[in-house]
Design a protein around this motif. Structure first.
Motif, short mmCIF file in Angstrom:
data_model
loop_
_atom_site.label_atom_id
_atom_site.label_comp_id
_atom_site.label_asym_id
_atom_site.label_seq_id
_atom_site.Cartn_x
_atom_site.Cartn_y
_atom_site.Cartn_z
N UNK A 164 8.20 -1.39 11.06
CA UNK A 164 7.04 -2.14 10.56
C UNK A 164 6.01 -1.17 9.98
N UNK A 165 5.69 -0.13 10.71
CA UNK A 165 4.72 0.86 10.20
C UNK A 165 5.27 1.55 8.96
N UNK A 166 6.56 1.79 8.95
CA UNK A 166 7.21 2.42 7.80
C UNK A 166 7.09 1.52 6.55
N UNK A 167 7.23 0.21 6.73
CA UNK A 167 7.12 -0.68 5.56
C UNK A 167 5.68 -0.72 5.05
N UNK A 168 4.70 -0.57 5.94
CA UNK A 168 3.31 -0.52 5.50
C UNK A 168 3.03 0.78 4.76
N UNK A 169 3.50 1.89 5.31
CA UNK A 169 3.31 3.18 4.65
C UNK A 169 3.95 3.19 3.28
N UNK A 170 5.16 2.65 3.18
CA UNK A 170 5.87 2.59 1.90
C UNK A 170 5.09 1.75 0.89
N UNK A 171 4.56 0.63 1.33
CA UNK A 171 3.78 -0.24 0.43
C UNK A 171 2.55 0.50 -0.07
N UNK A 172 1.79 1.08 0.83
CA UNK A 172 0.55 1.77 0.44
C UNK A 172 0.86 2.94 -0.49
N UNK A 173 1.92 3.69 -0.19
CA UNK A 173 2.30 4.80 -1.07
C UNK A 173 2.65 4.31 -2.47
N UNK A 174 3.42 3.22 -2.54
CA UNK A 174 3.80 2.69 -3.85
C UNK A 174 2.58 2.20 -4.63
N UNK A 175 1.65 1.58 -3.94
CA UNK A 175 0.42 1.14 -4.62
C UNK A 175 -0.35 2.35 -5.13
N UNK A 176 -0.51 3.35 -4.27
CA UNK A 176 -1.28 4.55 -4.64
C UNK A 176 -0.62 5.31 -5.78
N UNK A 177 0.70 5.33 -5.82
CA UNK A 177 1.41 6.08 -6.85
C UNK A 177 1.53 5.34 -8.17
N UNK A 178 1.18 4.07 -8.18
CA UNK A 178 1.27 3.31 -9.42
C UNK A 178 -0.01 3.46 -10.22
N UNK A 179 0.07 3.17 -11.46
CA UNK A 179 -1.12 3.29 -12.34
C UNK A 179 -2.15 2.22 -12.04
N UNK A 180 -1.74 1.17 -11.31
CA UNK A 180 -2.70 0.08 -11.04
C UNK A 180 -3.87 0.52 -10.20
N UNK A 181 -3.75 1.62 -9.45
CA UNK A 181 -4.82 2.08 -8.59
C UNK A 181 -6.06 2.41 -9.42
#
Length: 184
Positions: A164-181
């Motif tokens: 569960x924590x891993x899926x949250x970390x993965x989501x946040x990382x993907x958001x941060x690494x995308x240009x949408x940030x």
């Protein structure tokens, strides 16, 4: 990874059929435990969590738990707007919940921002660990779907708290690494 001052908050929305574990996932993400009382979500529930990035920067996550019941879709779907991340949740022991992902994804594509981060989450891994006969959605099937739509997916267990924590970390990382940030 430096983020502009105005981008310290991410909206993450959970969608999927009823009884796939969205409310339990939200509770695990925010409180680290399962809810004491289990009642179906009517409309939308909202929670917040402080999250610390690897660079020690704090961000606020707004986590929106939407109802999977058909009668509440008109209330739930508007909460896809302005989401930076969307968890598309299904139950790995119920193929019908996986079969609905295409429809949920169509709704997401129509309503959410085009650069939203979408992650497919197969829940209830704990039920198949010792009894694979209960699995109705095979990994290869999900991999094909995820590849076709260029999405990340994970299998988790909110009941046993596996990944569960891993899926949250993965989501946040993907958001941060995308240009949408860097855009509002």
């Amino acid at each position: 990874m430096d983020m502009p001052e105005e981008m310290k908050q991410f909206k993450i929305t959970l969608v999927g059929n009823t009884q796939v574990g969205k409310t339990h996932l939200c509770s695990r993400l925010v409180l680290g435990k399962l809810p004491k009382v289990i009642i179906p979500t009517i409309g939308v529930e909202f929670a917040q969590k402080k999250y610390q990035l690897s660079n020690n920067q704090q961000i606020n996550l707004q986590i929106w738990d939407t109802s999977g019941q058909e009668r509440y879709k008109q209330i739930s779907l508007p909460h896809l707007k302005k989401a930076k991340g969307i968890y598309l949740v299904y139950d790995i022991t119920k193929k019908a919940t996986f079969d609905q992902l295409e429809e949920w994804l169509d709704n997401i594509r129509q309503i959410a921002d085009p650069d939203v981060t979408i992650m497919i989450i197969g829940n209830k891994l704990d039920k198949v660990i010792n009894n694979d006969e209960l699995r109705e959605v095979q990994l290869e099937q999900v991999k094909r779907f995820a590849d076709l739509h260029k999405l990340t997916f994970m299998e988790i267990s909110v009941y046993s708290d596996e990944d569960v924590e891993k899926c949250l970390t993965k989501m946040v990382e993907e958001i941060c690494n995308s240009s949408q940030v860097y855009s509002k």
